[in-house]
Design an enzyme around this catalytic site. Structure first.
Site, mmCIF file in Angstrom:
data_model
loop_
_atom_site.group_PDB
_atom_site.id
_atom_site.type_symbol
_atom_site.label_atom_id
_atom_site.label_comp_id
_atom_site.label_asym_id
_atom_site.label_seq_id
_atom_site.Cartn_x
_atom_site.Cartn_y
_atom_site.Cartn_z
ATOM 1 N N SER A 10 0.853 -1.197 0.000
ATOM 2 C CA SER A 10 0.000 0.000 0.000
ATOM 3 C C SER A 10 0.882 1.238 0.000
ATOM 4 O O SER A 10 1.629 1.478 0.961
ATOM 5 C CB SER A 10 -0.899 0.006 1.231
ATOM 6 O OG SER A 10 -1.481 1.278 1.374
ATOM 7 N N HIS A 35 -1.460 -1.351 -4.029
ATOM 8 C CA HIS A 35 -2.703 -0.892 -3.420
ATOM 9 C C HIS A 35 -2.635 0.635 -3.298
ATOM 10 O O HIS A 35 -1.692 1.184 -2.728
ATOM 11 C CB HIS A 35 -2.858 -1.552 -2.048
ATOM 12 C CG HIS A 35 -4.141 -1.259 -1.365
ATOM 13 N ND1 HIS A 35 -5.319 -1.897 -1.669
ATOM 14 C CD2 HIS A 35 -4.445 -0.381 -0.380
ATOM 15 C CE1 HIS A 35 -6.286 -1.445 -0.903
ATOM 16 N NE2 HIS A 35 -5.784 -0.500 -0.113
ATOM 17 N N ASP A 37 -4.580 3.995 -2.079
ATOM 18 C CA ASP A 37 -5.642 4.474 -1.192
ATOM 19 C C ASP A 37 -6.080 5.879 -1.560
ATOM 20 O O ASP A 37 -5.288 6.818 -1.508
ATOM 21 C CB ASP A 37 -5.137 4.460 0.258
ATOM 22 C CG ASP A 37 -5.038 3.055 0.809
ATOM 23 O OD1 ASP A 37 -6.032 2.316 0.717
ATOM 24 O OD2 ASP A 37 -3.965 2.690 1.309
ATOM 25 N N MET A 39 -8.537 8.908 -0.540
ATOM 26 C CA MET A 39 -9.343 9.411 0.588
ATOM 27 C C MET A 39 -9.767 10.856 0.325
ATOM 28 O O MET A 39 -8.985 11.629 -0.224
ATOM 29 C CB MET A 39 -8.512 9.375 1.872
ATOM 30 C CG MET A 39 -7.917 8.028 2.203
ATOM 31 S SD MET A 39 -7.103 8.058 3.804
ATOM 32 C CE MET A 39 -6.270 6.461 3.780
ATOM 33 N N HIS A 69 -8.454 1.681 -3.963
ATOM 34 C CA HIS A 69 -9.397 1.548 -2.851
ATOM 35 C C HIS A 69 -9.989 2.929 -2.594
ATOM 36 O O HIS A 69 -9.309 3.805 -2.059
ATOM 37 C CB HIS A 69 -8.599 0.999 -1.646
ATOM 38 C CG HIS A 69 -9.344 0.981 -0.358
ATOM 39 N ND1 HIS A 69 -8.696 0.801 0.868
ATOM 40 C CD2 HIS A 69 -10.665 1.106 -0.062
ATOM 41 C CE1 HIS A 69 -9.588 0.816 1.835
ATOM 42 N NE2 HIS A 69 -10.780 1.010 1.303
ATOM 43 N N MET A 71 -11.941 5.433 -0.695
ATOM 44 C CA MET A 71 -12.541 5.767 0.604
ATOM 45 C C MET A 71 -13.110 7.167 0.475
ATOM 46 O O MET A 71 -12.600 8.136 1.046
ATOM 47 C CB MET A 71 -11.461 5.707 1.701
ATOM 48 C CG MET A 71 -11.073 4.299 2.073
ATOM 49 S SD MET A 71 -9.473 4.223 2.888
ATOM 50 C CE MET A 71 -8.417 4.157 1.465
ATOM 51 N N MET A 140 -11.764 -4.704 5.802
ATOM 52 C CA MET A 140 -10.933 -3.759 6.556
ATOM 53 C C MET A 140 -10.676 -4.330 7.942
ATOM 54 O O MET A 140 -11.607 -4.666 8.670
ATOM 55 C CB MET A 140 -11.638 -2.399 6.700
ATOM 56 C CG MET A 140 -11.769 -1.579 5.442
ATOM 57 S SD MET A 140 -10.249 -1.285 4.515
ATOM 58 C CE MET A 140 -9.199 -0.449 5.697
ATOM 59 N N ASP A 178 -6.987 -5.560 4.646
ATOM 60 C CA ASP A 178 -6.307 -4.258 4.638
ATOM 61 C C ASP A 178 -6.276 -3.671 6.041
ATOM 62 O O ASP A 178 -7.321 -3.348 6.606
ATOM 63 C CB ASP A 178 -7.083 -3.322 3.690
ATOM 64 C CG ASP A 178 -6.405 -1.980 3.476
ATOM 65 O OD1 ASP A 178 -5.286 -1.775 3.979
ATOM 66 O OD2 ASP A 178 -7.009 -1.138 2.780
HETATM 67 C C1 DX5 Z 1 -5.977 2.729 5.409
HETATM 68 C C2 DX5 Z 1 -5.681 2.069 4.120
HETATM 69 C C3 DX5 Z 1 -4.669 1.019 4.117
HETATM 70 C C4 DX5 Z 1 -3.361 1.323 4.753
HETATM 71 C C5 DX5 Z 1 -2.988 0.100 5.526
HETATM 72 O O1 DX5 Z 1 -7.238 3.272 5.428
HETATM 73 O O2 DX5 Z 1 -6.838 1.554 3.503
HETATM 74 O O3 DX5 Z 1 -4.470 0.512 2.801
HETATM 75 O O4 DX5 Z 1 -2.315 1.634 3.880
HETATM 76 O O5 DX5 Z 1 -1.931 0.440 6.293
HETATM 77 P P1 DX5 Z 1 -1.102 -0.532 7.224
HETATM 78 O O6 DX5 Z 1 -0.659 -1.686 6.411
HETATM 79 O O7 DX5 Z 1 0.007 0.370 7.638
HETATM 80 O O8 DX5 Z 1 -1.986 -0.916 8.363
HETATM 81 ZN ZN ZN Z 2 -6.554 0.520 1.559
#
Ligand code: DX5
Ligand code: ZN
Length: 247
Positions: A10, A35, A37, A39, A69, A71, A140, A178
């Site tokens: 990620s 991956h 992310d 947001m 992903h 969010m 999650m 994740d």
């Molecule tokens: C957080 C993300 C994750 C994040 C996971 O909302 O969706 O993808 O990068 O992070 P780690 O592996 O550090 O828990």
């Molecule tokens: Zn994620």
């Protein structure tokens, strides 16, 4: 036949000033997809990147699977720009989609693999009607918004449940996890049935991303080689208190 387990580094925890190079290190360590992310500061209390960054990364990594992903609120509106920017897979939160069936079709219509994501508090049963439509279900194992959080153990039950449902209904979606995937949690996660492991902090948080990815993947694959009869799931999967960051 041992199951195939793949690592999805990620980039949330990567060095954004040197994003493509840092991501490449993790891929050299055995990561098979990235991956990404996204947001919006509304659906989750944090902001990250938009389509232009995905498009730049796509130029640097033309053949890599980008597992985007989302969010964000109203994810349906952003499917075309992310698909155009180079997303390969797009996942949306069940909690953000009133018209989930329509959104999943929309993703596929834009040439991407459709995934659906469950927050920790959202039960697997809420996906019952759409499992035929998805390429992956993302469980999650933290509250989304930040990397480096503590793994929520009760999410393991949801992975086990998805394995059962997939078998009973003869489906073939991937089970992705994740949040908090690290050397000390990966064995239980793989035993619970996840086959796509997202890891940010454990890969990019410190040291050498290539080596971190390699070690995590090795630990995951060692678990899949364990004879099934010797696999005993930790029996304590009930609720445990965990910290939840806000900003
Ligand atoms: C957080 C993300 C994750 C994040 C996971 O909302 O969706 O993808 O990068 O992070 P780690 O592996 O550090 O828990
Ligand atoms: Zn994620």
């Amino acid at each position: 036949m041992p199951r195939t387990v793949e690592l999805a580094p990620s980039i949330l925890s990567a060095n954004f000033a040197n994003l493509a190079a840092h991501a490449k290190q993790a891929l050299e360590g055995g990561g098979t997809l990235l991956h990404v992310d996204i947001m919006d500061g509304h659906f989750v209390p944090n902001l990250t990147i938009g389509p232009p960054v995905v498009a730049s990364l796509r130029k640097a990594l033309p053949d890599t699977i980008f597992d985007c992903h989302l969010m964000i609120e109203s994810p349906d509106e952003f499917i075309p720009p992310f698909a155009e920017a180079g997303a390969t897979w797009i996942s949306v939160h069940q909690e953000a989609c009133i018209h989930l069936d329509r959104v999943l079709h929309h993703i596929a219509d834009h040439g991407c693999k459709a995934g659906v994501v469950l927050n920790p508090a959202t039960p697997v049963e809420t996906l019952s009607e759409v499992l035929e439509l998805v390429h992956h279900v993302l469980v999650m194992s933290i509250n989304p918004g930040f990397g480096g959080q503590e793994f929520i153990r009760y999410s393991l039950k949801k992975m086990q449940q998805l394995v059962r449902i997939r078998e009973e209904r003869g489906l073939d979606f991937h089970i992705e996890v994740d949040g908090g995937v690290a050397l000390d949690t990966v064995a239980d996660i793989v035993r619970a049935g996840a086959d796509l492991l997202v890891a940010g902090n454990a890969v990019f948080g410190r040291g050498d991303a290539k080596q971190n990815a390699r070690e995590l993947l090795d630990a995951a694959r060692d678990t899949t080689l364990t004879a099934p009869e010797t696999i005993t799931m930790a029996n304590d999967l009930g609720f445990r208190p965990h910290r939840v960051p806000t900003r």
